[in-house]
Scaffold this motif. Structure first.
Motif, PDB file in Angstrom:
ATOM      1  N   GLY A 126      -7.636  21.220   3.939  1.00  0.00           N
ATOM      2  CA  GLY A 126      -8.608  21.368   5.014  1.00  0.00           C
ATOM      3  C   GLY A 126      -8.792  20.100   5.827  1.00  0.00           C
ATOM      4  O   GLY A 126      -8.903  20.139   7.057  1.00  0.00           O
ATOM      5  N   THR A 127      -8.813  18.955   5.153  1.00  0.00           N
ATOM      6  CA  THR A 127      -8.980  17.677   5.852  1.00  0.00           C
ATOM      7  C   THR A 127      -7.798  17.380   6.760  1.00  0.00           C
ATOM      8  O   THR A 127      -7.970  16.933   7.905  1.00  0.00           O
ATOM      9  CB  THR A 127      -9.152  16.540   4.831  1.00  0.00           C
ATOM     10  OG1 THR A 127     -10.318  16.790   4.046  1.00  0.00           O
ATOM     11  CG2 THR A 127      -9.303  15.194   5.528  1.00  0.00           C
TER      12      THR A 127
ATOM     13  N   GLY B 298     -17.638   7.338 -15.568  1.00  0.00           N
ATOM     14  CA  GLY B 298     -16.557   7.968 -14.808  1.00  0.00           C
ATOM     15  C   GLY B 298     -16.911   9.372 -14.384  1.00  0.00           C
ATOM     16  O   GLY B 298     -16.639   9.791 -13.242  1.00  0.00           O
ATOM     17  N   ILE B 299     -17.528  10.133 -15.287  1.00  0.00           N
ATOM     18  CA  ILE B 299     -17.961  11.489 -14.941  1.00  0.00           C
ATOM     19  C   ILE B 299     -19.011  11.446 -13.842  1.00  0.00           C
ATOM     20  O   ILE B 299     -18.962  12.209 -12.871  1.00  0.00           O
ATOM     21  CB  ILE B 299     -18.513  12.198 -16.190  1.00  0.00           C
ATOM     22  CG1 ILE B 299     -17.393  12.437 -17.204  1.00  0.00           C
ATOM     23  CG2 ILE B 299     -19.166  13.523 -15.820  1.00  0.00           C
ATOM     24  CD1 ILE B 299     -17.870  12.938 -18.543  1.00  0.00           C
ATOM     25  N   ALA B 300     -19.971  10.522 -13.964  1.00  0.00           N
ATOM     26  CA  ALA B 300     -21.024  10.397 -12.953  1.00  0.00           C
ATOM     27  C   ALA B 300     -20.444  10.010 -11.594  1.00  0.00           C
ATOM     28  O   ALA B 300     -20.850  10.539 -10.557  1.00  0.00           O
ATOM     29  CB  ALA B 300     -22.051   9.351 -13.398  1.00  0.00           C
ATOM     30  N   ALA B 301     -19.487   9.094 -11.603  1.00  0.00           N
ATOM     31  CA  ALA B 301     -18.883   8.655 -10.343  1.00  0.00           C
ATOM     32  C   ALA B 301     -18.118   9.787  -9.672  1.00  0.00           C
ATOM     33  O   ALA B 301     -18.208   9.983  -8.450  1.00  0.00           O
ATOM     34  CB  ALA B 301     -17.948   7.471 -10.599  1.00  0.00           C
ATOM     35  N   CYS B 302     -17.365  10.548 -10.466  1.00  0.00           N
ATOM     36  CA  CYS B 302     -16.599  11.652  -9.909  1.00  0.00           C
ATOM     37  C   CYS B 302     -17.523  12.722  -9.320  1.00  0.00           C
ATOM     38  O   CYS B 302     -17.304  13.218  -8.222  1.00  0.00           O
ATOM     39  CB  CYS B 302     -15.700  12.253 -10.997  1.00  0.00           C
ATOM     40  SG  CYS B 302     -14.512  13.460 -10.398  1.00  0.00           S
ATOM     41  N   CYS B 303     -18.582  13.051 -10.076  1.00  0.00           N
ATOM     42  CA  CYS B 303     -19.552  14.024  -9.591  1.00  0.00           C
ATOM     43  C   CYS B 303     -20.250  13.520  -8.329  1.00  0.00           C
ATOM     44  O   CYS B 303     -20.433  14.260  -7.360  1.00  0.00           O
ATOM     45  CB  CYS B 303     -20.592  14.300 -10.674  1.00  0.00           C
ATOM     46  SG  CYS B 303     -19.936  15.093 -12.148  1.00  0.00           S
ATOM     47  N   GLY B 304     -20.644  12.243  -8.357  1.00  0.00           N
ATOM     48  CA  GLY B 304     -21.328  11.667  -7.210  1.00  0.00           C
ATOM     49  C   GLY B 304     -20.475  11.659  -5.963  1.00  0.00           C
ATOM     50  O   GLY B 304     -20.960  11.929  -4.858  1.00  0.00           O
ATOM     51  N   LEU B 305     -19.190  11.366  -6.113  1.00  0.00           N
ATOM     52  CA  LEU B 305     -18.284  11.368  -4.962  1.00  0.00           C
ATOM     53  C   LEU B 305     -18.167  12.760  -4.342  1.00  0.00           C
ATOM     54  O   LEU B 305     -18.071  12.896  -3.123  1.00  0.00           O
ATOM     55  CB  LEU B 305     -16.897  10.872  -5.386  1.00  0.00           C
ATOM     56  CG  LEU B 305     -16.743   9.360  -5.543  1.00  0.00           C
ATOM     57  CD1 LEU B 305     -15.400   9.034  -6.185  1.00  0.00           C
ATOM     58  CD2 LEU B 305     -16.859   8.664  -4.186  1.00  0.00           C
ATOM     59  N   ALA B 306     -18.179  13.793  -5.193  1.00  0.00           N
ATOM     60  CA  ALA B 306     -18.094  15.154  -4.669  1.00  0.00           C
ATOM     61  C   ALA B 306     -19.308  15.482  -3.808  1.00  0.00           C
ATOM     62  O   ALA B 306     -19.183  16.099  -2.741  1.00  0.00           O
ATOM     63  CB  ALA B 306     -17.966  16.152  -5.819  1.00  0.00           C
TER      64      ALA B 306
ATOM     65  N   GLY C  92     -10.851  11.732   3.424  1.00  0.00           N
ATOM     66  CA  GLY C  92      -9.722  11.669   2.502  1.00  0.00           C
ATOM     67  C   GLY C  92      -9.844  10.538   1.504  1.00  0.00           C
ATOM     68  O   GLY C  92      -9.261  10.603   0.408  1.00  0.00           O
ATOM     69  N   VAL C  93     -10.600   9.489   1.847  1.00  0.00           N
ATOM     70  CA  VAL C  93     -10.816   8.380   0.913  1.00  0.00           C
ATOM     71  C   VAL C  93     -11.556   8.873  -0.329  1.00  0.00           C
ATOM     72  O   VAL C  93     -11.187   8.559  -1.464  1.00  0.00           O
ATOM     73  CB  VAL C  93     -11.613   7.242   1.596  1.00  0.00           C
ATOM     74  CG1 VAL C  93     -11.993   6.162   0.589  1.00  0.00           C
ATOM     75  CG2 VAL C  93     -10.808   6.644   2.742  1.00  0.00           C
TER      76      VAL C  93
END
Length: 304
Positions: A95-96, A14-22, A165-166
């Protein structure tokens, strides 16, 4: 407060996914302008901006990212890593929305700054798989290619911008289930919470009394205590040599990244589709396809 009781690989994933999405969002927002700036609907909406204004709209985003990174540096100890990412992501929401709803040049410029500040805060806090930045570029390019079918409607350029936004929504959904940085918790004197975070990350069967968990906690506690003994560093120390050769270390760390940016690579990162269109006189569709394919190649090779 952490919702749920995710542990072990689920917590780490979960941490990796959140970081990766950023980081994916960072790359997407860098490349999306190049994907839409050549569309007739975009140019009509903003009175056919000249080359200088195109450059300003693109570059102002990085100014925002710089400001956001400084803000994160100044506020992270107060809000925590998780709190700073949450704040940065909500700034990106604003901003978006402003970018998607832009009707004036100045609104687009200001909204790019705001989005950059939010993403600068997010990516300053995270160090994981920067290759995902590279994937954001072709993703935005292909999104621009797909939405081109909506021309001459302004949906053709508003949708690729709104699509970020997704990723923002996904980050905001992940965050409540992720733990705070144990180092920040120790720094705030919340030792028991930090120990629980280490136990969560270690695995499903780990407890706060496991030797590995205790060792990790004690290492962080000792490190934080040593930092407190040394006291806060000053900016003058960072930019002076002294016995620790601080300025040499700063230049060694930052220098290669600065040279990489000054090489002109961002001309391709931001404007590859319209570079093909204007300088090689390819069609808009072919320019977007080639830019997307090259972006995919860049992403694949970056893993090496």
């Amino acid at each position: 407060m952490v919702r749920g009781n995710i542990r072990g690989s689920a917590a780490r994933g979960g941490i990796a996914a959140c970081c990766g999405l950023a980081f994916l969002l960072f790359g997407y927002d860098q490349g999306v302008l190049g994907a839409v700036i050549g569309l007739d609907s975009f140019r009509k909406e903003f009175d056919d901006p000249n080359r200088n204004l195109e450059g300003i709209i693109a570059a102002i985003y990085d100014i925002g990212c710089f400001v956001g990174a400084i803000v994160a540096f100044l506020t992270a100890d107060y809000f925590g890593r998780k709190g700073s990412i949450t704040l940065g992501t909500w700034i990106m929401v604003v901003g978006t929305i402003l970018q998607t709803a832009s009707f004036e040049k100045i609104q687009m410029i200001i909204s790019r700054i705001i989005t950059g500040i939010g993403n600068g805060m997010n990516t300053a806090m995270l160090v994981i798989q920067s290759a995902l930045i590279a994937f954001g570029h072709p993703l935005s390019t292909f999104m621009g290619l797909a939405s081109r079918q909506a021309e001459p409607s302004s949906f053709g350029w508003r949708w690729p911008i709104a699509f970020q936004g997704v990723f923002i929504a996904a980050i905001l959904m992940f965050l409540p289930f992720l733990p705070e940085s144990p180092r920040w918790l120790v720094h705030k004197g919340r030792i028991e919470e930090a120990t629980d975070v280490f136990a969560r990350l270690a695995g499903k069967n780990s407890t706060i009394n496991d030797p590995d968990v205790v060792r990790e906690r004690d290492d962080i506690v000792a490190s934080v205590e040593e930092e407190k003994k040394l006291g806060e560093a000053t900016w003058s120390e960072v930019f002076t040599e002294g016995k620790n050769r601080n300025i040499s270390r700063v230049l060694l760390g930052a220098g290669p990244y600065m040279m990489n940016q000054w090489s002109g690579i961002n001309c391709l990162a931001y404007f590859l589709p319209i570079t093909f269109e204007r300088n090689i006189h390819l069609s808009v569709e072919l320019s977007l396809i080639l830019a997307g394919v090259l972006g995919i190649q860049y992403f694949a090779l970056s893993w090496l």
